[in-house]
Structures are given as structure tokens and as C-alpha cells.
Design an enzyme around this catalytic site. Structure first.
Site, PDB file in Angstrom:
ATOM      1  N   HIS A   5       0.795  -1.236   0.000  1.00 27.38           N
ATOM      2  CA  HIS A   5       0.000   0.000   0.000  1.00 27.38           C
ATOM      3  C   HIS A   5       0.822   1.278   0.000  1.00 27.38           C
ATOM      4  O   HIS A   5       0.263   2.373   0.032  1.00 27.38           O
ATOM      5  CB  HIS A   5      -0.955  -0.007   1.207  1.00 27.38           C
ATOM      6  CG  HIS A   5      -1.765  -1.267   1.282  1.00 27.38           C
ATOM      7  ND1 HIS A   5      -1.355  -2.361   2.019  1.00 27.38           N
ATOM      8  CD2 HIS A   5      -2.909  -1.622   0.664  1.00 27.38           C
ATOM      9  CE1 HIS A   5      -2.239  -3.333   1.873  1.00 27.38           C
ATOM     10  NE2 HIS A   5      -3.184  -2.920   1.057  1.00 27.38           N
ATOM     11  N   GLY A  21      -6.293  11.905   9.119  1.00 24.17           N
ATOM     12  CA  GLY A  21      -7.081  10.913   8.398  1.00 24.17           C
ATOM     13  C   GLY A  21      -7.094  11.178   6.894  1.00 24.17           C
ATOM     14  O   GLY A  21      -6.994  10.267   6.084  1.00 24.17           O
ATOM     15  N   ARG A  25      -5.473  16.601   3.664  1.00 24.24           N
ATOM     16  CA  ARG A  25      -5.027  17.321   4.856  1.00 24.24           C
ATOM     17  C   ARG A  25      -3.510  17.124   5.020  1.00 24.24           C
ATOM     18  O   ARG A  25      -2.784  18.035   5.401  1.00 24.24           O
ATOM     19  CB  ARG A  25      -5.800  16.807   6.075  1.00 24.24           C
ATOM     20  CG  ARG A  25      -5.590  17.471   7.420  1.00 24.24           C
ATOM     21  CD  ARG A  25      -5.573  18.962   7.400  1.00 24.24           C
ATOM     22  NE  ARG A  25      -6.809  19.639   7.166  1.00 24.24           N
ATOM     23  CZ  ARG A  25      -7.726  19.977   8.084  1.00 24.24           C
ATOM     24  NH1 ARG A  25      -7.552  19.641   9.326  1.00 24.24           N
ATOM     25  NH2 ARG A  25      -8.784  20.659   7.769  1.00 24.24           N
ATOM     26  N   ARG A  44      -3.508   4.561  -4.128  1.00 28.51           N
ATOM     27  CA  ARG A  44      -4.874   4.829  -3.650  1.00 28.51           C
ATOM     28  C   ARG A  44      -5.097   6.285  -3.243  1.00 28.51           C
ATOM     29  O   ARG A  44      -5.986   6.585  -2.432  1.00 28.51           O
ATOM     30  CB  ARG A  44      -5.237   3.930  -2.445  1.00 28.51           C
ATOM     31  CG  ARG A  44      -5.401   2.489  -2.841  1.00 28.51           C
ATOM     32  CD  ARG A  44      -5.656   1.611  -1.633  1.00 28.51           C
ATOM     33  NE  ARG A  44      -5.689   0.226  -2.051  1.00 28.51           N
ATOM     34  CZ  ARG A  44      -6.799  -0.521  -2.083  1.00 28.51           C
ATOM     35  NH1 ARG A  44      -7.950  -0.032  -1.685  1.00 28.51           N
ATOM     36  NH2 ARG A  44      -6.744  -1.749  -2.506  1.00 28.51           N
ATOM     37  N   ARG A  88      -0.855  10.681  15.475  1.00 28.84           N
ATOM     38  CA  ARG A  88      -2.109  10.931  14.759  1.00 28.84           C
ATOM     39  C   ARG A  88      -2.624  12.312  15.132  1.00 28.84           C
ATOM     40  O   ARG A  88      -2.627  12.678  16.315  1.00 28.84           O
ATOM     41  CB  ARG A  88      -3.135   9.844  15.126  1.00 28.84           C
ATOM     42  CG  ARG A  88      -4.540  10.182  14.725  1.00 28.84           C
ATOM     43  CD  ARG A  88      -5.495   9.018  14.831  1.00 28.84           C
ATOM     44  NE  ARG A  88      -6.840   9.450  15.120  1.00 28.84           N
ATOM     45  CZ  ARG A  88      -7.637  10.146  14.293  1.00 28.84           C
ATOM     46  NH1 ARG A  88      -7.206  10.473  13.085  1.00 28.84           N
ATOM     47  NH2 ARG A  88      -8.838  10.513  14.658  1.00 28.84           N
ATOM     48  N   SER A  91      -9.678  14.530  14.535  1.00 26.24           N
ATOM     49  CA  SER A  91     -10.800  15.202  15.199  1.00 26.24           C
ATOM     50  C   SER A  91     -11.577  14.161  15.996  1.00 26.24           C
ATOM     51  O   SER A  91     -11.436  12.952  15.778  1.00 26.24           O
ATOM     52  CB  SER A  91     -11.702  15.884  14.169  1.00 26.24           C
ATOM     53  OG  SER A  91     -12.247  14.919  13.309  1.00 26.24           O
ATOM     54  N   MET A 183     -11.987   7.165  15.473  1.00 23.96           N
ATOM     55  CA  MET A 183     -12.108   5.834  14.871  1.00 23.96           C
ATOM     56  C   MET A 183     -10.772   5.135  14.588  1.00 23.96           C
ATOM     57  O   MET A 183     -10.747   4.150  13.854  1.00 23.96           O
ATOM     58  CB  MET A 183     -12.936   5.937  13.574  1.00 23.96           C
ATOM     59  CG  MET A 183     -14.284   6.608  13.811  1.00 23.96           C
ATOM     60  SD  MET A 183     -15.356   6.639  12.370  1.00 23.96           S
ATOM     61  CE  MET A 183     -15.966   4.960  12.369  1.00 23.96           C
ATOM     62  N   ASP A 207     -17.142  18.054  17.227  1.00 25.83           N
ATOM     63  CA  ASP A 207     -18.584  18.020  17.472  1.00 25.83           C
ATOM     64  C   ASP A 207     -18.809  17.468  18.881  1.00 25.83           C
ATOM     65  O   ASP A 207     -17.896  16.905  19.479  1.00 25.83           O
ATOM     66  CB  ASP A 207     -19.315  17.160  16.432  1.00 25.83           C
ATOM     67  CG  ASP A 207     -18.734  15.765  16.317  1.00 25.83           C
ATOM     68  OD1 ASP A 207     -17.716  15.592  15.637  1.00 25.83           O
ATOM     69  OD2 ASP A 207     -19.293  14.838  16.938  1.00 25.83           O
ATOM     70  N   ARG A 220     -12.527  26.116  12.636  1.00 21.03           N
ATOM     71  CA  ARG A 220     -11.810  24.832  12.584  1.00 21.03           C
ATOM     72  C   ARG A 220     -10.338  25.041  12.261  1.00 21.03           C
ATOM     73  O   ARG A 220      -9.482  24.386  12.802  1.00 21.03           O
ATOM     74  CB  ARG A 220     -12.436  23.933  11.516  1.00 21.03           C
ATOM     75  CG  ARG A 220     -13.233  22.821  12.115  1.00 21.03           C
ATOM     76  CD  ARG A 220     -13.491  21.669  11.195  1.00 21.03           C
ATOM     77  NE  ARG A 220     -13.993  22.007   9.883  1.00 21.03           N
ATOM     78  CZ  ARG A 220     -15.276  22.013   9.539  1.00 21.03           C
ATOM     79  NH1 ARG A 220     -16.198  21.707  10.418  1.00 21.03           N
ATOM     80  NH2 ARG A 220     -15.635  22.303   8.319  1.00 21.03           N
TER      81      ARG A 220
HETATM   82  N1  HPA Z   1     -17.751   9.866  15.807  1.00 25.59           N
HETATM   83  C1  HPA Z   1     -16.702   9.198  15.337  1.00 25.59           C
HETATM   84  N2  HPA Z   1     -15.600   9.791  14.920  1.00 25.59           N
HETATM   85  C2  HPA Z   1     -15.560  11.138  14.986  1.00 25.59           C
HETATM   86  C3  HPA Z   1     -16.617  11.879  15.460  1.00 25.59           C
HETATM   87  C4  HPA Z   1     -17.767  11.210  15.901  1.00 25.59           C
HETATM   88  O1  HPA Z   1     -18.758  11.829  16.343  1.00 25.59           O
HETATM   89  N3  HPA Z   1     -16.268  13.191  15.381  1.00 25.59           N
HETATM   90  C5  HPA Z   1     -15.031  13.228  14.868  1.00 25.59           C
HETATM   91  N4  HPA Z   1     -14.590  11.982  14.625  1.00 25.59           N
END
Ligand code: HPA
Length: 240
Positions: A5, A21, A25, A44, A88, A91, A183, A207, A220
Site C-alpha cells: 500500500h 485521516g 489534509r 490509492r 495521529r 478530530s 475511529m 462536534d 476549525r
Molecule cells: N464519531 C466518530 N468519529 C468522529 C466523530 C464522531 O462523532 N467526530 C469526529 N470523529
């Protein structure tokens, strides 16, 4: 050389990699903060770049979203490209009312219901993984000297962004101590631990599951800049 990869030659990746991610960016970070930038991966469209920051070699590469994706890229970087440390930069969504939008949060553990760690290493049976203590200390120190407030806590690494019953976050918050959700960290920390490497994760709150607020694009950028300044200052300690 190349791996399934990543198409880079071995010396093309620095010992320290910053990992957002989004590969675009990564490109923005390289163009904004680094000098003498070269691109080492386009497979990719998961772009990776190496450049210099205050005279030292630093790489930045996208991880994609989710644990399977960061699991692949971080494993190949650690194992085959002699990368020593990955930070990493991402957000997260707040689970804790004490976290506000745009706060910068350092993960001191990752909790997950994911099978990633157990599947990767059948001897691993825990649902927490941990960042490197010294790398975390460098990030704390960097934030202090830049006078940027940095909160710390356990992060929930979720396999699912769109849950059917969002209120479950309250149980996860109460039962695991997770202050926010993203995640990727659980898999990144696991890979670093099994390969004897270093990983850390700093996140900007984008958020809140508590208040249902979400960030504005203009704000942001300011929060992102603060997080990047911390990551870059800490990365210098691990760069040649
Ligand atoms: N959920 C999962 N991953 C995220 C979120 C969320 O609300 N906000 C930023 N990354």
C-alpha cells in the site's frame, strides 16, 4: 522497495510521521509547514510527504478513516519503512460535557469494542491500548511551552460513525471513562506496541454528542493550527 500500500523507497520516509485521516489534509500540512517537500506515496491517493521543519526531517501521511485503514498504513510504516513514531492528528466527538468545541485533547488511552487488537494478535485480550508515555510527555511539554491548553483522557475508537442508538455513548462514557470518540487510535497504539514503536494521538473536538454542536469551517482552521503546532514541536524531538 515498496509494500502493498506504500510505494516509497526506504529512505524516503522520516523517522517521525504525522498522520491526519485525510490525505489532502496531509498535503495541506506538508505545503503549509514543511520545506523541501517530496511526495513519497500516491497509491490509492493516500498521499505521503517528507520535508524539513526547522531543519529536521518530518513526514506526513493520510491514514484513511477507521481502524482497518490506519492499521494497514501504520503497520507498513513501522515495520518496513523504519518509522519510529507516529502522531495521529485528528478530530473527535465529545462524550464529556467538560469538553468544548475546538479543545485539543491528548489520548492517554484508547478503549474499543473493536476486534482489531485481538485479531491482529491472538494473545492480546484487552479492550484498552496505550500511547507511548515519552511521546505523550513531549506533546504535553510542547503544549505547555506554546501556552496552548491541552486536555487529556481516554478516547473511544469506534468502528461505526453512524450509530442507530446514539445515546449508547452515555454508557460508554460512564463504563469506560472515554471522554470523546474517533475511529483510529486503538489500532494505531496496538500496532506500535506489538512492533516496539511509539504512537500518540492528539485530537481537536469537532462536534459534541452532549450538546449536538458542530464546528464552523472558519474556526476549525484556528483549532487545527494549534494542534499542528503542538504536534510539530513534539515531533522535533524524534526527528533527524
Ligand atoms: N464519531 C466518530 N468519529 C468522529 C466523530 C464522531 O462523532 N467526530 C469526529 N470523529
Amino acid at each position: 522497495m515498496s509494500t502493498p500500500h506504500i510505494e516509497a523507497s526506504k529512505g524516503a520516509v522520516a523517522k517521525i510521521v504525522l498522520m491526519p485521516g485525510d490525505p489532502l489534509r496531509a498535503e495541506f500540512i506538508a505545503n503549509t509547514y514543511l520545506e523541501n517537500v517530496t511526495r513519497f506515496n500516491t497509491v490509492r491517493n493516500m498521499f505521503g510527504f517528507t520535508g524539513t521543519y526547522q531543519g529536521k526531517q518530518i513526514s506526513v501521511m493520510g491514514s484513511g478513516m477507521g481502524m482497518p485503514s490506519i492499521g494497514i498504513y501504520s503497520y507498513e510504516l513501522f515495520k518496513f519503512y523504519d518509522v519510529e513514531a507516529i502522531i495521529r492528528v485528528g478530530s473527535c466527538g465529545a462524550y464529556d460535557a467538560k469538553l468544548n468545541l475546538y479543545d485539543v485533547v491528548l489520548a492517554d488511552a484508547a478503549w474499543s469494542e473493536s476486534s482489531y487488537a485481538k485479531t491482529q494478535d491472538s494473545l492480546y485480550d484487552k479492550d484498552y491500548t496505550y500511547p507511548d508515555k515519552a511521546l505523550n510527555a513531549s506533546l504535553v511539554e510542547a503544549a505547555k511551552s506554546l501556552e496552548i491548553p491541552l486536555k487529556q483522557g481516554t478516547i473511544h475508537s469506534s468502528d461505526v460513525f453512524y450509530r442507530e442508538h446514539f445515546d449508547v455513548y452515555k454508557d460508554i462514557h460512564a463504563n469506560t471513562g472515554s471522554v470523546a470518540v474517533e475511529m483510529e487510535s486503538f489500532a494505531l497504539f496496538h500496532n506500535a506496541n506489538v512492533l516496539g514503536k511509539k504512537a500518540a494521538c492528539i485530537l481537536t473536538v469537532s462536534d459534541s454528542l452532549v450538546t449536538h454542536e458542530a464546528t464552523e469551517a472558519s474556526e476549525r482552521q484556528v483549532a487545527f493550527t494549534k494542534m499542528m503546532e503542538i504536534a510539530l514541536a513534539a515531533a522535533l524531538h524524534y526527528a533527524d
